[in-house]
Write a protein that holds these residues in place. Structure first.
Motif, PDB file in Angstrom:
ATOM      1  N   ASN A 151      -6.679  -0.640  -6.691  1.00 25.90           N
ATOM      2  CA  ASN A 151      -7.897   0.170  -6.750  1.00 25.90           C
ATOM      3  C   ASN A 151      -7.939   1.233  -5.663  1.00 25.90           C
ATOM      4  O   ASN A 151      -8.482   2.314  -5.871  1.00 25.90           O
ATOM      5  N   GLU A 152      -7.384   0.934  -4.510  1.00 23.80           N
ATOM      6  CA  GLU A 152      -7.384   1.867  -3.381  1.00 23.80           C
ATOM      7  C   GLU A 152      -6.247   2.879  -3.468  1.00 23.80           C
ATOM      8  O   GLU A 152      -6.183   3.805  -2.663  1.00 23.80           O
ATOM      9  N   ARG A 153      -5.370   2.712  -4.419  1.00 22.35           N
ATOM     10  CA  ARG A 153      -4.186   3.558  -4.563  1.00 22.35           C
ATOM     11  C   ARG A 153      -4.561   5.033  -4.580  1.00 22.35           C
ATOM     12  O   ARG A 153      -5.483   5.456  -5.258  1.00 22.35           O
ATOM     13  N   SER A 154      -3.797   5.805  -3.825  1.00 19.76           N
ATOM     14  CA  SER A 154      -3.993   7.249  -3.775  1.00 19.76           C
ATOM     15  C   SER A 154      -2.626   7.899  -3.932  1.00 19.76           C
ATOM     16  O   SER A 154      -1.906   8.097  -2.963  1.00 19.76           O
ATOM     17  N   THR A 190      -7.235  -5.134  -5.252  1.00 20.48           N
ATOM     18  CA  THR A 190      -7.886  -4.244  -4.284  1.00 20.48           C
ATOM     19  C   THR A 190      -6.944  -3.108  -3.897  1.00 20.48           C
ATOM     20  O   THR A 190      -7.342  -1.943  -3.863  1.00 20.48           O
ATOM     21  N   LEU A 191      -5.681  -3.442  -3.645  1.00 20.05           N
ATOM     22  CA  LEU A 191      -4.719  -2.413  -3.262  1.00 20.05           C
ATOM     23  C   LEU A 191      -4.480  -1.424  -4.397  1.00 20.05           C
ATOM     24  O   LEU A 191      -4.341  -0.215  -4.160  1.00 20.05           O
ATOM     25  N   ASN A 224       1.191   4.013  -3.067  1.00 19.95           N
ATOM     26  CA  ASN A 224       0.846   5.408  -2.816  1.00 19.95           C
ATOM     27  C   ASN A 224       2.017   6.376  -2.983  1.00 19.95           C
ATOM     28  O   ASN A 224       1.800   7.551  -3.240  1.00 19.95           O
ATOM     29  N   ARG A 263      -9.971   4.278 -12.899  1.00 19.68           N
ATOM     30  CA  ARG A 263     -10.123   4.837 -11.549  1.00 19.68           C
ATOM     31  C   ARG A 263      -8.881   5.641 -11.135  1.00 19.68           C
ATOM     32  O   ARG A 263      -8.985   6.647 -10.458  1.00 19.68           O
ATOM     33  N   GLN A 264      -7.713   5.169 -11.569  1.00 18.05           N
ATOM     34  CA  GLN A 264      -6.462   5.823 -11.191  1.00 18.05           C
ATOM     35  C   GLN A 264      -6.039   6.906 -12.184  1.00 18.05           C
ATOM     36  O   GLN A 264      -4.963   7.472 -12.044  1.00 18.05           O
ATOM     37  N   ARG A 275       0.842  -1.206   0.000  1.00 18.86           N
ATOM     38  CA  ARG A 275       0.000   0.000   0.000  1.00 18.86           C
ATOM     39  C   ARG A 275       0.878   1.258   0.000  1.00 18.86           C
ATOM     40  O   ARG A 275       0.631   2.200  -0.748  1.00 18.86           O
TER      41      ARG A 275
END
Length: 174
Positions: free
Chosen positions: A105-108, A102-103, A83, A131-132, A79
């Motif tokens: 997709n959650e990337r910020s 999932t990780l 990031n 999404r990213q 994660r």
């Protein structure tokens, strides 16, 4: 060494062999690695992360159940990498049942996501890239892409005033 972290779902030692040939030191992290006892990522020349295990350690994770979960410390490490760095994804289709998906997709991250494909991408990968706000790189092979990348980096190092990194990156997309 411009690549500091390599994440591979492969069990084989091909990355290690390639780095050995180039005389680049590295550390390997698998699901069994206690990250509390390894040198911090920032202090290594290169880190290879094998979230699905390594054939030499016989800790292979390849069933749907096994790849759907990761040890907490390894998940936190991935994660943080996702990031903190830009990502170039090669040879990974984005299997929807993997925790890695999932990780991703959650990337910020303020840094780019580039996904190398030969043909049409898998639906899961399309969702991640969209999404990213990522970009597709369409090439016939990873070898072709890596040769182009090496050539562009060499040109940039020789004549940095002629092209910004953004201009060089634009030439790789589609």
């Amino acid at each position: 060494n411009m690549v500091r972290v390599i994440i591979t779902t492969n069990f084989d030692p091909l990355m290690e062999r390639a780095l050995d040939e180039e005389e680049i030191s590295y550390s390997v992290v698998t699901p069994d690695t206690n990250l509390k006892n390894v040198e911090p990522r920032e202090h290594t020349s290169c880190r290879i992360i094998k979230p699905h295990g390594d054939w030499q350690e016989l800790n292979l994770r390849n069933s749907d159940k096994e790849v759907a979960d990761l040890p907490e410390l390894l998940e936190n490490e991935l994660r943080e990498i996702f990031n903190r760095y830009g990502l170039v994804v090669m040879g990974y289709r984005g299997y929807e049942k993997e925790r890695l998906v999932t990780l991703l997709n959650e990337r910020s991250s303020p840094y780019g996501l580039y996904w190398l494909v030969r043909n049409e991408p898998e639906e899961t990968a399309e969702e991640i890239v969209q999404r990213q706000n990522g970009r597709w790189i369409r090439r016939e092979s990873a070898d072709v892409f890596m040769s182009e990348l090496e050539r562009k980096i060499q040109l940039f190092l020789e004549r940095p005033e002629s092209q910004t990194p953004e201009m060089a990156a634009e030439e790789f997309v589609l």
